[in-house]
Scaffold this motif. Structure first.
Motif, PDB file in Angstrom:
ATOM      1  N   TYR A  11       0.853  -1.187   0.000  1.00  0.00           N
ATOM      2  CA  TYR A  11       0.000   0.000   0.000  1.00  0.00           C
ATOM      3  C   TYR A  11       0.885   1.232   0.000  1.00  0.00           C
ATOM      4  O   TYR A  11       1.832   1.318   0.765  1.00  0.00           O
ATOM      5  CB  TYR A  11      -0.847   0.079   1.267  1.00  0.00           C
ATOM      6  CG  TYR A  11      -2.031  -0.833   1.313  1.00  0.00           C
ATOM      7  CD1 TYR A  11      -2.885  -0.946   0.246  1.00  0.00           C
ATOM      8  CD2 TYR A  11      -2.306  -1.569   2.460  1.00  0.00           C
ATOM      9  CE1 TYR A  11      -3.990  -1.767   0.311  1.00  0.00           C
ATOM     10  CE2 TYR A  11      -3.405  -2.385   2.532  1.00  0.00           C
ATOM     11  CZ  TYR A  11      -4.242  -2.480   1.450  1.00  0.00           C
ATOM     12  OH  TYR A  11      -5.333  -3.284   1.516  1.00  0.00           O
ATOM     13  N   ASP A  12       0.541   2.189  -0.810  1.00  0.00           N
ATOM     14  CA  ASP A  12       1.173   3.503  -0.768  1.00  0.00           C
ATOM     15  C   ASP A  12       0.048   4.511  -0.559  1.00  0.00           C
ATOM     16  O   ASP A  12      -0.842   4.630  -1.406  1.00  0.00           O
ATOM     17  CB  ASP A  12       1.915   3.792  -2.063  1.00  0.00           C
ATOM     18  CG  ASP A  12       2.615   5.133  -2.058  1.00  0.00           C
ATOM     19  OD1 ASP A  12       2.593   5.818  -1.018  1.00  0.00           O
ATOM     20  OD2 ASP A  12       3.180   5.501  -3.095  1.00  0.00           O
ATOM     21  N   LEU A  17      -4.913   7.558  -2.284  1.00  0.00           N
ATOM     22  CA  LEU A  17      -5.694   8.799  -2.304  1.00  0.00           C
ATOM     23  C   LEU A  17      -5.979   9.304  -3.715  1.00  0.00           C
ATOM     24  O   LEU A  17      -6.842  10.147  -3.908  1.00  0.00           O
ATOM     25  CB  LEU A  17      -4.987   9.878  -1.485  1.00  0.00           C
ATOM     26  CG  LEU A  17      -4.996   9.628   0.026  1.00  0.00           C
ATOM     27  CD1 LEU A  17      -4.099  10.632   0.738  1.00  0.00           C
ATOM     28  CD2 LEU A  17      -6.408   9.681   0.568  1.00  0.00           C
ATOM     29  N   LYS A  18      -5.271   8.783  -4.711  1.00  0.00           N
ATOM     30  CA  LYS A  18      -5.524   9.153  -6.105  1.00  0.00           C
ATOM     31  C   LYS A  18      -6.697   8.375  -6.697  1.00  0.00           C
ATOM     32  O   LYS A  18      -7.262   8.773  -7.707  1.00  0.00           O
ATOM     33  CB  LYS A  18      -4.278   8.910  -6.954  1.00  0.00           C
ATOM     34  CG  LYS A  18      -3.137   9.841  -6.622  1.00  0.00           C
ATOM     35  CD  LYS A  18      -1.914   9.511  -7.436  1.00  0.00           C
ATOM     36  CE  LYS A  18      -0.720  10.351  -6.990  1.00  0.00           C
ATOM     37  NZ  LYS A  18       0.512   9.953  -7.691  1.00  0.00           N
ATOM     38  N   LYS A  19      -7.063   7.256  -6.065  1.00  0.00           N
ATOM     39  CA  LYS A  19      -8.160   6.436  -6.552  1.00  0.00           C
ATOM     40  C   LYS A  19      -9.499   7.057  -6.151  1.00  0.00           C
ATOM     41  O   LYS A  19      -9.588   7.764  -5.155  1.00  0.00           O
ATOM     42  CB  LYS A  19      -8.053   5.026  -5.971  1.00  0.00           C
ATOM     43  CG  LYS A  19      -6.814   4.282  -6.420  1.00  0.00           C
ATOM     44  CD  LYS A  19      -6.602   2.989  -5.664  1.00  0.00           C
ATOM     45  CE  LYS A  19      -7.664   1.973  -5.907  1.00  0.00           C
ATOM     46  NZ  LYS A  19      -7.335   0.657  -5.298  1.00  0.00           N
ATOM     47  N   THR A  61     -13.378   7.691  -1.922  1.00  0.00           N
ATOM     48  CA  THR A  61     -12.193   8.323  -1.337  1.00  0.00           C
ATOM     49  C   THR A  61     -12.511   9.700  -0.775  1.00  0.00           C
ATOM     50  O   THR A  61     -11.986  10.083   0.271  1.00  0.00           O
ATOM     51  CB  THR A  61     -11.062   8.407  -2.381  1.00  0.00           C
ATOM     52  OG1 THR A  61     -10.854   7.103  -2.927  1.00  0.00           O
ATOM     53  CG2 THR A  61      -9.782   8.893  -1.757  1.00  0.00           C
ATOM     54  N   ASP A  62     -13.374  10.442  -1.420  1.00  0.00           N
ATOM     55  CA  ASP A  62     -13.719  11.789  -0.939  1.00  0.00           C
ATOM     56  C   ASP A  62     -14.321  11.754   0.466  1.00  0.00           C
ATOM     57  O   ASP A  62     -14.127  12.687   1.244  1.00  0.00           O
ATOM     58  CB  ASP A  62     -14.682  12.483  -1.900  1.00  0.00           C
ATOM     59  CG  ASP A  62     -14.009  12.887  -3.191  1.00  0.00           C
ATOM     60  OD1 ASP A  62     -12.762  13.006  -3.198  1.00  0.00           O
ATOM     61  OD2 ASP A  62     -14.718  13.084  -4.192  1.00  0.00           O
TER      62      ASP A  62
END
Length: 68
Positions: A11-12, A17-19, A61-62
């Motif tokens: 996991y990064d 957070l880009k997904k 994600t939001d």
């Protein structure tokens, strides 16, 4: 910092957070809680989700950003 997933995938947080949508275990990693806690948050309406055609929930994600 990266962490290993159950299957050995790393996991990064920046990539997660880009997904747009996350699995419950990915959301749990970002929120530093257990996947079961994320499922409870979804049921209680604290996090927003969508359902896949197979009926699984994906965390938006939001809805996580306000907690991190």
């Amino acid at each position: 910092m990266t962490r290993r997933r159950k299957a050995g995938t790393l996991y990064d947080p920046n990539d997660l957070l880009k997904k747009n949508k996350l699995h419950t275990d990915e959301a749990a990693f970002l929120l530093e809680v257990s996947p079961r806690t994320v499922e409870r948050y979804l049921t209680e309406g604290k996090l927003n989700f969508i359902r896949t055609p197979g009926g699984q929930r994906r965390v938006l994600t939001d809805s996580i950003r306000k907690y991190i």
